[in-house]
Design an enzyme around this catalytic site. Structure first.
Site, PDB file in Angstrom:
ATOM      1  N   TYR A  19       0.824  -1.208   0.000  1.00 42.46           N
ATOM      2  CA  TYR A  19       0.000   0.000   0.000  1.00 42.46           C
ATOM      3  C   TYR A  19       0.857   1.258   0.000  1.00 42.46           C
ATOM      4  O   TYR A  19       0.635   2.190   0.781  1.00 42.46           O
ATOM      5  CB  TYR A  19      -0.946   0.004   1.215  1.00 42.46           C
ATOM      6  CG  TYR A  19      -1.640  -1.311   1.411  1.00 42.46           C
ATOM      7  CD1 TYR A  19      -2.616  -1.730   0.511  1.00 42.46           C
ATOM      8  CD2 TYR A  19      -1.304  -2.172   2.444  1.00 42.46           C
ATOM      9  CE1 TYR A  19      -3.237  -2.952   0.650  1.00 42.46           C
ATOM     10  CE2 TYR A  19      -1.921  -3.402   2.587  1.00 42.46           C
ATOM     11  CZ  TYR A  19      -2.884  -3.783   1.690  1.00 42.46           C
ATOM     12  OH  TYR A  19      -3.484  -4.994   1.827  1.00 42.46           O
ATOM     13  N   TYR A 147     -12.801  -7.736   5.765  1.00 42.91           N
ATOM     14  CA  TYR A 147     -11.610  -7.780   4.905  1.00 42.91           C
ATOM     15  C   TYR A 147     -11.181  -9.239   4.789  1.00 42.91           C
ATOM     16  O   TYR A 147     -11.046  -9.931   5.808  1.00 42.91           O
ATOM     17  CB  TYR A 147     -10.462  -6.949   5.504  1.00 42.91           C
ATOM     18  CG  TYR A 147      -9.186  -7.081   4.697  1.00 42.91           C
ATOM     19  CD1 TYR A 147      -8.973  -6.298   3.563  1.00 42.91           C
ATOM     20  CD2 TYR A 147      -8.207  -8.019   5.037  1.00 42.91           C
ATOM     21  CE1 TYR A 147      -7.809  -6.442   2.808  1.00 42.91           C
ATOM     22  CE2 TYR A 147      -7.048  -8.158   4.279  1.00 42.91           C
ATOM     23  CZ  TYR A 147      -6.864  -7.364   3.169  1.00 42.91           C
ATOM     24  OH  TYR A 147      -5.720  -7.515   2.421  1.00 42.91           O
ATOM     25  N   ASP A 236     -13.619 -16.931   8.356  1.00 42.00           N
ATOM     26  CA  ASP A 236     -12.242 -16.553   8.036  1.00 42.00           C
ATOM     27  C   ASP A 236     -11.555 -16.231   9.371  1.00 42.00           C
ATOM     28  O   ASP A 236     -11.745 -15.150   9.928  1.00 42.00           O
ATOM     29  CB  ASP A 236     -12.258 -15.333   7.097  1.00 42.00           C
ATOM     30  CG  ASP A 236     -10.864 -14.834   6.771  1.00 42.00           C
ATOM     31  OD1 ASP A 236      -9.896 -15.286   7.424  1.00 42.00           O
ATOM     32  OD2 ASP A 236     -10.740 -13.975   5.879  1.00 42.00           O
ATOM     33  N   LYS A 265      -1.644 -16.676   8.710  1.00 49.03           N
ATOM     34  CA  LYS A 265      -0.876 -15.805   9.618  1.00 49.03           C
ATOM     35  C   LYS A 265      -0.140 -16.605  10.707  1.00 49.03           C
ATOM     36  O   LYS A 265       0.946 -17.108  10.463  1.00 49.03           O
ATOM     37  CB  LYS A 265      -1.798 -14.740  10.215  1.00 49.03           C
ATOM     38  CG  LYS A 265      -2.292 -13.747   9.136  1.00 49.03           C
ATOM     39  CD  LYS A 265      -2.822 -12.492   9.759  1.00 49.03           C
ATOM     40  CE  LYS A 265      -3.392 -11.527   8.739  1.00 49.03           C
ATOM     41  NZ  LYS A 265      -2.435 -10.622   8.162  1.00 49.03           N
TER      42      LYS A 265
HETATM   43  C1  LIG Z   1      -9.266 -11.902   7.993  1.00 49.79           C
HETATM   44  C2  LIG Z   1      -8.233 -11.915   6.915  1.00 49.79           C
HETATM   45  N1  LIG Z   1      -8.419 -12.698   5.849  1.00 49.79           N
HETATM   46  C3  LIG Z   1      -7.505 -12.776   4.853  1.00 49.79           C
HETATM   47  C4  LIG Z   1      -6.346 -12.030   4.896  1.00 49.79           C
HETATM   48  C5  LIG Z   1      -5.365 -12.113   3.772  1.00 49.79           C
HETATM   49  O1  LIG Z   1      -4.241 -12.832   4.160  1.00 49.79           O
HETATM   50  P1  LIG Z   1      -2.867 -12.680   3.333  1.00 49.79           P
HETATM   51  O2  LIG Z   1      -2.404 -11.278   3.550  1.00 49.79           O
HETATM   52  O3  LIG Z   1      -1.990 -13.730   3.964  1.00 49.79           O
HETATM   53  O4  LIG Z   1      -3.180 -12.970   1.918  1.00 49.79           O
HETATM   54  C6  LIG Z   1      -6.128 -11.173   5.983  1.00 49.79           C
HETATM   55  C7  LIG Z   1      -4.917 -10.332   6.040  1.00 49.79           C
HETATM   56  O5  LIG Z   1      -4.791  -9.423   6.803  1.00 49.79           O
HETATM   57  C8  LIG Z   1      -7.089 -11.121   7.013  1.00 49.79           C
HETATM   58  O6  LIG Z   1      -6.931 -10.315   8.074  1.00 49.79           O
END
Ligand SMILES: Cc1ncc(COP(=O)(O)O)c(C=O)c1O
Length: 427
Positions: A19, A147, A236, A265
């Site tokens: 970003y 997100y 997620d 993560k």
């Molecule tokens: C809830 C959530 N899903 C998906 C992602 C995307 O993960 P990545 O950055 O490993 O592609 C993030 C990244 O911050 C996230 O917070």
């Protein structure tokens, strides 16, 4: 041989950061090494990583057990294609994940990043409905303020008014409801139900977009609604999983179990990229019984053995360390350290849950103030939009958390900065 200062200058001119503009790049610091909660810079200074390097380094940086597992695996088998092969680290990691994830989730797809695991989850949901004879169910219902990543499908499932509006043209269109108003789920479904395959959400904690928490009851309602209407429910847990909000999974706040869960993560404790999409037998068997039967996804580096070995070591730490107690202790220090921010003139809200502390401001302080506070306190913060926040390593002791909250208090008490162009402070 170039000096590190020359490398930094090269970086400024030639390498994109997340970003960031290349014409007017924000400052970057040159990391030399890391250990536990600390990052060491090339100039010899250290910073507490109050962001766990984007919420990954749960056990602290360079954890000896994870580093050892990576080293041993690298010497044995660095990579082999997963089409036609399997290997010990993949099997052991799948076994560990199945043990840790809620009952019923026992079919594992390994992905290279969180965003990809979300794409995989969405594709599973669509292929599931296709296999049941509903080919028109090609959309998902997602939540405003959410997100799910930066790849096209993951962007499209994120808040439609969030940071990806520029890419509207290449994003498939999905449907959105409000996590504070269950009626909005019903009304979206009443209008578009024929097209909807699944509901996806970040359980309880909407991280990278809205930085807010919503009530567990909403998740229980989602679970019931999905069961009633033959929809799949996708949690997620990439940001909120692995004790970040208190319990092992954020869905545990509600006692709700999804049909598909994404994790990433902290899966490798921030040592190497890896994510996974874990599904129920119902999802897997329905896809297998349909046409073409094969689940249609397969990245080149799927289930990379080094990443899987790191994951096995990381999950062992999650199983053997008392993170629930550690996170409870972090939560109480965050509360104690951030509560007085409520009275600051530029602060609009303070929110704490588990190892997440958020101070929302009306206007972000100036970049120079952010840099000054980071340097003065030796605490790495990465504020974005209107959020000054910390998600520290789960191994942070009380003095580490106190240093972080002192830095946040100082930053929150700075004068508002100039209004920046939209996008300047995104995650
Ligand atoms: C809830 C959530 N899903 C998906 C992602 C995307 O993960 P990545 O950055 O490993 O592609 C993030 C990244 O911050 C996230 O917070």
């Amino acid at each position: 041989m170039t000096t590190w200062k020359e490398q930094l200058e090269f970086d400024r001119r030639h390498i994109w950061h997340p970003y960031a503009s290349l014409a007017n790049p924000p400052p970057v610091r040159m990391a030399e090494s890391a250990n536990g909660v600390e990052l060491r810079l090339m100039d010899g200074r250290t910073l507490i990583d109050a962001v766990s390097s984007w919420w990954c380094a749960a056990h602290g940086h360079n954890h000896p057990e994870i580093v050892g597992a990576i080293r041993r695996q690298t010497e044995k088998l660095s990579h082999v294609m997963f089409g036609g092969f399997t290997h010990e680290p993949a099997v052991e990691l799948a076994q560990a994940l199945i043990k840790l994830t809620p009952p019923g989730l026992d079919r594992v797809f390994f992905a290279d990043s969180g965003s990809i695991s979300v794409e995989v989850a969405a594709k599973m949901a669509v292929q599931y409905q296709h296999s049941l004879g509903f080919p028109a169910k090609g959309k998902l219902l997602a939540l405003k303020g959410g997100y799910h990543g930066d790849t096209c499908c993951a962007m499209a499932l994120s808040d439609p008014d969030g940071m990806h509006t520029l890419f509207r043209q290449i994003m498939p269109r999905h449907y959105f409801a409000d996590p504070f108003d269950f009626e909005s789920v019903r009304s979206v479904y009443a209008e578009h139900g024929d097209e909807i395959a699944a509901i996806i959400c970040e359980p309880i904690f909407q991280a990278a977009n809205a930085m807010r928490f919503y009530p567990p009851e909403f998740l229980r309602q989602l679970r019931r609604f999905c069961d009633e209407h033959g929809l799949l429910l996708i949690f997620d847990e990439i940001a909120a999983g692995f004790y970040r909000t208190g319990p092992l999974w954020a869905g545990d706040h509600a006692g709700a179990v999804p049909d598909i869960m994404t994790v990433g993560k902290a899966l490798t404790g921030g040592h190497i990229t890896l994510a996974a999409t874990v599904a129920s037998a119902k999802v897997a068997e329905t896809i297998s019984a349909g046409h073409p039967g094969a689940f249609m996804h397969g990245p080149t580096y799927m289930a990379n053995p080094i990443a899987c070995a790191a994951g096995v070591a990381s999950l062992r730490l999650f199983q053997t360390s008392d993170y629930a107690a550690k996170v409870a202790a972090i939560e109480s220090r965050l509360n104690a350290g951030l509560v007085e921010c409520r009275h600051l003139p530029n602060v609009t809200d303070v929110r704490v849950m588990g190892a997440v502390g958020i101070v929302e401001v009306a206007t972000m302080p100036a970049r120079t103030d952010i840099e000054r506070v980071i340097d003065r306190h030796g605490v790495w913060l990465r504020p974005f939009c209107n959020f000054i926040y910390t998600m520290p390593p789960l191994v942070s002791d009380s003095s580490t958390v106190d240093r972080i909250t002192a830095a946040i208090r100082e930053l929150a008490s700075c004068a508002p900065g100039p209004q920046t162009a939209d996008g300047d402070f995104h995650e």
